[in-house]
Design a protein around this motif. Structure first.
Motif, PDB file in Angstrom:
ATOM      1  N   UNK A  23      45.056  39.716  29.247  1.00 51.64           N
ATOM      2  CA  UNK A  23      45.515  38.417  29.767  1.00 51.64           C
ATOM      3  C   UNK A  23      44.794  38.027  31.054  1.00 51.64           C
ATOM      4  N   UNK A  24      44.449  39.027  31.865  1.00 54.08           N
ATOM      5  CA  UNK A  24      43.722  38.714  33.108  1.00 54.08           C
ATOM      6  C   UNK A  24      42.311  38.242  32.779  1.00 54.08           C
ATOM      7  N   UNK A  25      41.664  38.903  31.831  1.00 54.08           N
ATOM      8  CA  UNK A  25      40.328  38.472  31.404  1.00 54.08           C
ATOM      9  C   UNK A  25      40.371  37.046  30.864  1.00 54.08           C
ATOM     10  N   UNK A  26      41.405  36.764  30.070  1.00 53.30           N
ATOM     11  CA  UNK A  26      41.510  35.419  29.476  1.00 53.30           C
ATOM     12  C   UNK A  26      41.783  34.355  30.541  1.00 53.30           C
ATOM     13  N   UNK A  27      42.667  34.680  31.481  1.00 57.05           N
ATOM     14  CA  UNK A  27      42.976  33.697  32.530  1.00 57.05           C
ATOM     15  C   UNK A  27      41.748  33.435  33.401  1.00 57.05           C
ATOM     16  N   UNK A  28      41.019  34.504  33.721  1.00 56.43           N
ATOM     17  CA  UNK A  28      39.789  34.315  34.507  1.00 56.43           C
ATOM     18  C   UNK A  28      38.798  33.428  33.751  1.00 56.43           C
ATOM     19  N   UNK A  29      38.734  33.598  32.428  1.00 56.22           N
ATOM     20  CA  UNK A  29      37.825  32.759  31.623  1.00 56.22           C
ATOM     21  C   UNK A  29      38.223  31.291  31.743  1.00 56.22           C
ATOM     22  N   UNK A  30      39.527  31.038  31.624  1.00 54.53           N
ATOM     23  CA  UNK A  30      39.985  29.641  31.702  1.00 54.53           C
ATOM     24  C   UNK A  30      39.708  29.048  33.076  1.00 54.53           C
ATOM     25  N   UNK A  31      39.901  29.878  34.108  1.00 60.09           N
ATOM     26  CA  UNK A  31      39.665  29.392  35.475  1.00 60.09           C
ATOM     27  C   UNK A  31      38.177  29.252  35.759  1.00 60.09           C
ATOM     28  N   UNK A  32      37.417  30.225  35.246  1.00 65.26           N
ATOM     29  CA  UNK A  32      35.978  30.313  35.533  1.00 65.26           C
ATOM     30  C   UNK A  32      35.669  30.046  37.013  1.00 65.26           C
ATOM     31  N   UNK A  33      36.165  30.929  37.898  1.00 62.63           N
ATOM     32  CA  UNK A  33      35.898  30.750  39.336  1.00 62.63           C
ATOM     33  C   UNK A  33      34.429  31.041  39.654  1.00 62.63           C
ATOM     34  N   UNK A  34      34.018  30.654  40.840  1.00 63.55           N
ATOM     35  CA  UNK A  34      32.648  30.948  41.263  1.00 63.55           C
ATOM     36  C   UNK A  34      32.478  32.436  41.571  1.00 63.55           C
ATOM     37  N   UNK A  35      33.549  33.054  42.044  1.00 63.55           N
ATOM     38  CA  UNK A  35      33.523  34.484  42.374  1.00 63.55           C
ATOM     39  C   UNK A  35      34.801  35.136  41.836  1.00 63.55           C
ATOM     40  N   UNK A  36      34.673  36.380  41.394  1.00 67.98           N
ATOM     41  CA  UNK A  36      35.871  37.131  40.991  1.00 67.98           C
ATOM     42  C   UNK A  36      35.683  38.586  41.409  1.00 67.98           C
ATOM     43  N   UNK A  37      36.748  39.165  41.933  1.00 63.45           N
ATOM     44  CA  UNK A  37      36.692  40.575  42.335  1.00 63.45           C
ATOM     45  C   UNK A  37      37.840  41.321  41.691  1.00 63.45           C
ATOM     46  N   UNK A  38      37.534  42.504  41.214  1.00 64.82           N
ATOM     47  CA  UNK A  38      38.601  43.387  40.725  1.00 64.82           C
ATOM     48  C   UNK A  38      38.742  44.525  41.721  1.00 64.82           C
ATOM     49  N   UNK A  39      39.915  44.617  42.328  1.00 65.97           N
ATOM     50  CA  UNK A  39      40.234  45.749  43.196  1.00 65.97           C
ATOM     51  C   UNK A  39      41.104  46.704  42.377  1.00 65.97           C
ATOM     52  N   UNK A  40      41.372  47.870  42.897  1.00 67.50           N
ATOM     53  CA  UNK A  40      42.227  48.817  42.181  1.00 67.50           C
ATOM     54  C   UNK A  40      43.461  49.099  43.033  1.00 67.50           C
ATOM     55  N   UNK A  41      44.621  49.058  42.406  1.00 71.41           N
ATOM     56  CA  UNK A  41      45.878  49.261  43.151  1.00 71.41           C
ATOM     57  C   UNK A  41      45.862  50.607  43.868  1.00 71.41           C
ATOM     58  N   UNK A  42      46.282  50.574  45.121  1.00 71.66           N
ATOM     59  CA  UNK A  42      46.544  51.815  45.845  1.00 71.66           C
ATOM     60  C   UNK A  42      48.006  51.746  46.252  1.00 71.66           C
ATOM     61  N   UNK A  43      48.763  52.731  45.831  1.00 70.32           N
ATOM     62  CA  UNK A  43      50.205  52.671  46.066  1.00 70.32           C
ATOM     63  C   UNK A  43      50.537  53.029  47.508  1.00 70.32           C
ATOM     64  N   UNK A  44      51.265  52.143  48.158  1.00 73.01           N
ATOM     65  CA  UNK A  44      51.697  52.401  49.533  1.00 73.01           C
ATOM     66  C   UNK A  44      53.160  52.837  49.471  1.00 73.01           C
ATOM     67  N   UNK A  45      53.503  53.972  50.061  1.00 76.30           N
ATOM     68  CA  UNK A  45      54.843  54.528  49.877  1.00 76.30           C
ATOM     69  C   UNK A  45      55.987  53.646  50.365  1.00 76.30           C
ATOM     70  N   UNK A  46      55.713  52.743  51.323  1.00 76.71           N
ATOM     71  CA  UNK A  46      56.792  51.908  51.871  1.00 76.71           C
ATOM     72  C   UNK A  46      56.966  50.584  51.119  1.00 76.71           C
ATOM     73  N   UNK A  47      56.140  50.354  50.076  1.00 71.46           N
ATOM     74  CA  UNK A  47      56.300  49.120  49.289  1.00 71.46           C
ATOM     75  C   UNK A  47      57.222  49.404  48.095  1.00 71.46           C
ATOM     76  N   UNK A  48      57.745  48.320  47.504  1.00 71.94           N
ATOM     77  CA  UNK A  48      58.642  48.480  46.342  1.00 71.94           C
ATOM     78  C   UNK A  48      57.937  49.204  45.197  1.00 71.94           C
ATOM     79  N   UNK A  49      56.666  48.849  44.971  1.00 71.87           N
ATOM     80  CA  UNK A  49      55.940  49.473  43.862  1.00 71.87           C
ATOM     81  C   UNK A  49      55.693  50.956  44.160  1.00 71.87           C
ATOM     82  N   UNK A  50      55.409  51.259  45.416  1.00 70.94           N
ATOM     83  CA  UNK A  50      55.222  52.657  45.821  1.00 70.94           C
ATOM     84  C   UNK A  50      56.488  53.462  45.579  1.00 70.94           C
TER      85      UNK A  50
END
Ligand code: SF4
Length: 292
Positions: A184-211
Motif C-alpha cells: 500500500x505504501x508503494x501504491x500510495x507513493x506511485x499515486x503521489x509521485x513526489x519529487x523525492x521519497x525516502x524510506x527510513x527504518x523504524x527504531x523503537x524508542x522505549x518511552x514511546x507507545x510503540x516501544x
C-alpha cells in the motif's frame, strides 16, 4: 540562536540554516515518534524569529538553504509564514530554497491560492511524512490522517509548484502487516509521485507507545532481512509518474540506496534480490551504527 530543545530536520537539509519558528508538533500523537514528546506545541513570537534571522544573516557563505523547524510550521496562519519567508529573503537574499515539515491537516487547511502565495514568497519544498500507505497501520500508529487525505494534500502541494518530499517508515506494520504496509505504501507513493521519497527504518524508542507495545510483545518488528523484503515489495509497487529521487541511505537503514525512479527501479530490485539471496548480515549496516 533561540533554539528550544532538540532540533530535527530532514537529512537533505543537513547543511541548511535552521530557523525555529514553532516549537514541537501540533499533532504529537504518533506512537512511534519521540521527537517532540517533551515539547508542548507553540508558535514563537515574530520578534524572536526575526532576531534569529538577523543572526543568520551574518553567516553569508555558510548556507544557501533554510529549513523552518519544528514539526509543523505550515499550521501557522499563511500571512505569518509569508512574513517569515519575506524577512529571510530580505536579510539573506542568497537563500535559494526554504523548506518545512508539514502534516496533512495543515496542508489541507491551506487553499490552492495560499499555497501558491507561499511558493512565490520562497517556500519551495514541503516534507510531508506519510509513514505508510496502509489504513490499518496509520490507525495503529495514530498518524491522524488516512491515505486518501494524504494523497489530496500531496496533490495540492504539487499543483502549487512546490517540490514534495515524502518519508515512509519500514517496519511500521510489524511482522503482521509487513506485506500490506509495503504494497500500500508503494501504491500510495506511485499515486503521489513526489519529487523525492525516502524510506527510513523504524527504531523503537522505549518511552514511546510503540516501544512499549514491543516490550510487551504485542508488536514485533521484522528482522533485518524482513525489512529488506519489505523495502523490495514497496519498490516493486512503486510506479512513479515523474522522476523521483529515492533514498534509503538514512542512518536507520540496513542497506543504503540512492536511485532515480522509475529509471533505475530494475537495477535496485536486482541489487536487493542479490543481497537477500546472499543472506550475509555483514553486508548490512550493523546495529551499533544505526541511529535516528
Ligand atoms: S506528525 Fe510527525 S513530528 Fe508529529 S508526532 Fe507524528 S511523526 Fe512526530
Amino acid at each position: 540562536m533561540d533554539y528550544v530543545g532538540n532540533l530535527f530536520r530532514p537529512p537533505s537539509e543537513g547543511r541548511s540554516m535552521i530557523i525555529q519558528a514553532t516549537v514541537g508538533c501540533s499533532h504529537n500523537q504518533c506512537t512511534f515518534c519521540g521527537a517532540y514528546k517533551s515539547k508542548k506545541f507553540y508558535i514563537k513570537d515574530m520578534a524572536v524569529i526575526k532576531k534569529d534571522i538577523d543572526e543568520a544573516s551574518q553567516y553569508r557563505g555558510h548556507f544557501d538553504k533554510v529549513f523552518l523547524a519544528d514539526g509543523d510550521v505550515l499550521i501557522m496562519p499563511t500571512n505569518t509564514v509569508i512574513e517569515i519567508l519575506s524577512y529571510i529573503k530580505k536579510k539573506c537574499p542568497w537563500t535559494e530554497r526554504i523548506g518545512v515539515y508539514a502534516n496533512t491537516k495543515a496542508i489541507l487547511r491551506k487553499t490552492p491560492e495560499e499555497l501558491k502565495e507561499l511558493k512565490a514568497a520562497g517556500l519551495l519544498i514541503i516534507y510531508q511524512g506519510i509513514e505508510s500507505g496502509n489504513k490499518d497501520v496509520l490507525r495503529h500508529i495514530k498518524k491522524g490522517a488516512f491515505p486518501h487525505k494524504m494523497l489530496e494534500a500531496s496533490q495540492k502541494i504539487i499543483a502549487s509548484g512546490m517540490e514534495l518530499s515524502q518519508t515512509v517508515l519500514l517496519g511500521l506494520g510489524g511482522t503482521e502487516l509487513s506485506e500490506a504496509h509495503a504494497i500500500d505504501t508503494g501504491k500510495l507513493l506511485s499515486e503521489m509521485s513526489p519529487h523525492y521519497a525516502s524510506a527510513l527504518t523504524v527504531m523503537l524508542l522505549p518511552y514511546t507507545e510503540l516501544g512499549k507495545e514491543a516490550a510487551a510483545g504485542t508488536f514485533k518488528l521484522p528482522d533485518k532481512f524482513g525489512m529488506l523484503k519489505e523495502l523490495r515489495l514497496m519498490i516493486e509497487n512503486m510506479n512513479m509518474k515523474r522522476d523521483c529521487f529515492f533514498t534509503s541511505n538514512h542512518a536507520s537503514n540496513y542497506l543504503p540506496i540512492r536511485a532515480h525512479f522509475p529509471k533505475e527501479k530494475k537495477d535496485v530490485l536486482e541489487l536487493i534480490d542479490a543481497v537477500i539471496a546472499k543472506g550475509d548480515e555483514n553486508i548490512l549496516r550493523p546495529e551499533y551504527m544505526r541511529a535516528l
